[in-house]
Design an enzyme around this catalytic site. Structure first.
Site, PDB file in Angstrom:
ATOM      1  N   SER A  30      17.641  57.255  34.671  1.00 46.30           N
ATOM      2  CA  SER A  30      18.306  57.781  35.874  1.00 46.30           C
ATOM      3  C   SER A  30      17.449  57.421  37.080  1.00 46.30           C
ATOM      4  CB  SER A  30      18.476  59.296  35.788  1.00 46.30           C
ATOM      5  OG  SER A  30      18.912  59.785  37.049  1.00 46.30           O
ATOM      6  N   THR A  62      20.474  63.174  37.575  1.00 46.54           N
ATOM      7  CA  THR A  62      21.869  63.120  37.117  1.00 46.54           C
ATOM      8  C   THR A  62      22.053  64.086  35.939  1.00 46.54           C
ATOM      9  OG1 THR A  62      22.098  60.902  37.931  1.00 46.54           O
ATOM     10  CG2 THR A  62      23.621  61.534  36.202  1.00 46.54           C
ATOM     11  N   GLU A 118      32.348  50.844  44.408  1.00 44.60           N
ATOM     12  CA  GLU A 118      31.241  51.521  45.108  1.00 44.60           C
ATOM     13  C   GLU A 118      30.853  50.830  46.411  1.00 44.60           C
ATOM     14  OE1 GLU A 118      27.979  53.423  42.903  1.00 44.60           O
ATOM     15  OE2 GLU A 118      28.868  52.566  41.109  1.00 44.60           O
ATOM     16  N   HIS A 149      46.741  42.228  23.388  1.00 39.99           N
ATOM     17  CA  HIS A 149      47.514  43.040  22.455  1.00 39.99           C
ATOM     18  C   HIS A 149      48.163  44.236  23.138  1.00 39.99           C
ATOM     19  CE1 HIS A 149      46.099  40.646  19.059  1.00 39.99           C
ATOM     20  NE2 HIS A 149      45.005  40.517  19.806  1.00 39.99           N
ATOM     21  N   LYS A 178      28.501  65.382  43.057  1.00 40.38           N
ATOM     22  CA  LYS A 178      27.210  65.881  42.563  1.00 40.38           C
ATOM     23  C   LYS A 178      26.845  67.200  43.246  1.00 40.38           C
ATOM     24  CE  LYS A 178      25.210  61.539  40.910  1.00 40.38           C
ATOM     25  NZ  LYS A 178      24.232  60.465  41.056  1.00 40.38           N
TER      26      LYS A 178
HETATM   27  C1  F6R Z   1      24.956  54.706  43.044  1.00 40.25           C
HETATM   28  C2  F6R Z   1      25.409  54.389  41.708  1.00 40.25           C
HETATM   29  C3  F6R Z   1      25.847  55.498  40.801  1.00 40.25           C
HETATM   30  C4  F6R Z   1      24.640  56.190  40.143  1.00 40.25           C
HETATM   31  C5  F6R Z   1      25.109  57.295  39.197  1.00 40.25           C
HETATM   32  C6  F6R Z   1      23.956  57.942  38.429  1.00 40.25           C
HETATM   33  O1  F6R Z   1      24.412  53.538  43.598  1.00 40.25           O
HETATM   34  O2  F6R Z   1      25.416  53.257  41.360  1.00 40.25           O
HETATM   35  O3  F6R Z   1      26.678  54.910  39.835  1.00 40.25           O
HETATM   36  O4  F6R Z   1      23.871  55.249  39.443  1.00 40.25           O
HETATM   37  O5  F6R Z   1      25.762  58.287  39.943  1.00 40.25           O
HETATM   38  O6  F6R Z   1      22.912  58.309  39.267  1.00 40.25           O
HETATM   39  P1  F6R Z   1      21.423  57.900  38.872  1.00 40.25           P
HETATM   40  O7  F6R Z   1      21.417  56.416  38.776  1.00 40.25           O
HETATM   41  O8  F6R Z   1      20.566  58.389  39.985  1.00 40.25           O
HETATM   42  O9  F6R Z   1      21.155  58.585  37.571  1.00 40.25           O
END
Ligand code: F6R
Length: 357
Positions: A103, A108, A241, A257, A351
């Site tokens: 992460s 996360t 994104e 398919h 988040k």
């Molecule tokens: C933001 C991104 C998101 C994050 C995801 C998880 O640039 O690409 O897909 O990677 O929300 O967050 P992290 O990477 O901080 O665990």
């Protein structure tokens, strides 16, 4: 919305990119080299040797490296790898499993939950992060923690979030020849960035050309199982994104398919689909045939079809080079939409809401 001609103005592209996503893209070869050095200096306990399987747990930009790892080592070792994008881990995870908890932010919640479960099973954990709770927890628990530099979006940190996992496998004796792979990778990315950078005009710049085709349309990215499948998902994610636009992906042969049947109605909407087929020398010959026949089936119905070929010899370089092209496409698409590619407001909102509930 901007004008398509804006892609020929470096100034327009740069003022549209205050978060400097393009700088991070430009630095990808250097990021990969730095990531190799960071990974190599991490000490891995001798008790981590002879793992029976590998799980990479992470989400979004932190998970994609796991997919590359999975594809890369599939042809090199018999050790199975899965990428886990969830709160919970599969039941097979035990003390012989190597778990990479990845992460970038370290905060996360799904990854922290999977980390906690991995700890319970006695798995051999390696944390890969810039900091946050994951770093604190893993350090307190005494697991190896690979800390990568801050300051970019997770999705721009693919080198940092992939290459250290490979150095761990190298240390465990599961792979070799990483220096040669990295040499080809960084050489190929350096040559690609010359082709794709903002000062190269639309007429010579494949990324700008594809962005122009995506503009005002719905991109549909098709890859092939076991090779470009991961890249198709990444292209789609980057359009979402960076370009803040919808996109969809699928893989051959599976799409032959089901999805291929859905090109009859509604014709007005089908005309808005812009198809990209990701091509790779490693694709199964029958899949290559399927791609040709499929193009024929849909060519008069969709807005357009573009094929994009991977570059290089090694699996890692081929997957990463195709990814790199898609990354540039998505930033140029953001230019066309007049949107800063860096902020991901809806992810941040989710988040935050989840943190308070
Ligand atoms: C933001 C991104 C998101 C994050 C995801 C998880 O640039 O690409 O897909 O990677 O929300 O967050 P992290 O990477 O901080 O665990």
């Amino acid at each position: 919305m901007n004008n398509v001609n804006d892609l020929n103005s470096v100034e327009r592209i740069e003022t549209n990119d205050p978060g400097r996503m393009l700088d991070a893209l430009w630095r990808m070869p250097e990021q990969c080299e730095e990531a190799l050095a960071i990974g190599r200096k991490t000490e891995i306990p001798s008790g981590y040797a002879s793992v029976s399987n590998i799980v990479v747990t992470g989400l979004g930009g932190s998970a994609i490296g796991g997919d590359f790892l999975r594809l890369y080592i599939a042809e090199k070792t018999g050790v199975p790898v899965i990428v886990n994008r969830d709160y919970t881990l599969p039941a097979f995870v035990d003390s012989k499993t190597l778990v990479f908890a990845v992460s970038y932010s370290g905060n996360t919640e799904e990854t922290l939950s999977a980390y906690a479960q991995a700890r319970e099973t006695g798995a051999r954990i390696v944390a890969l992060t810039n900091g946050g709770k994951l770093r604190r927890l893993a350090e307190d628990d005494g697991y190896p923690v690979i800390v990568v530099p801050a300051g970019i979006s997770p999705r721009a940190a693919t080198g940092y979030l992939l290459i250290p996992t490979l150095t761990v496998l190298e240390k465990l004796g599961l792979i070799s020849g990483l220096d040669a792979e990295l040499d080809e990778l960084t050489r190929t990315l350096r040559s690609l960035r010359e082709e794709l950078q903002p000062k190269v005009p639309v007429e010579q710049n494949p990324a700008k050309q594809i962005a122009t085709r995506f503009y005002g349309k719905i991109p549909v990215i098709w890859g092939a199982a076991g090779s470009t499948e991961v890249v198709a998902m990444r292209w789609k994610g980057q359009v979402n994104e960076n370009g803040k636009a919808p996109a969809y992906w699928n893989v051959f042969p599976e799409l032959n398919h089901n999805e291929i049947v859905g090109f009859e109605e509604p014709s007005a909407l089908l005309g808005q689909l812009e198809i990209v087929i990701l091509r790779d020398s490693g694709d199964h010959p029958r899949v290559q045939k399927r791609m040709e026949i499929s193009k024929d089936i849909i060519k008069d119905v969709v807005s357009g079809i573009t094929e994009v070929w991977s570059r290089g010899e090694g699996r890692l370089t081929r997957m990463f080079s195709l990814t790199y092209i898609g990354d540039y496409v998505s930033v140029y698409l953001a230019t066309l939409y007049g949107i800063d590619p860096t902020p991901v407001r809806n992810i941040d909102h989710l988040k935050q809401k989840l943190a308070h509930s």
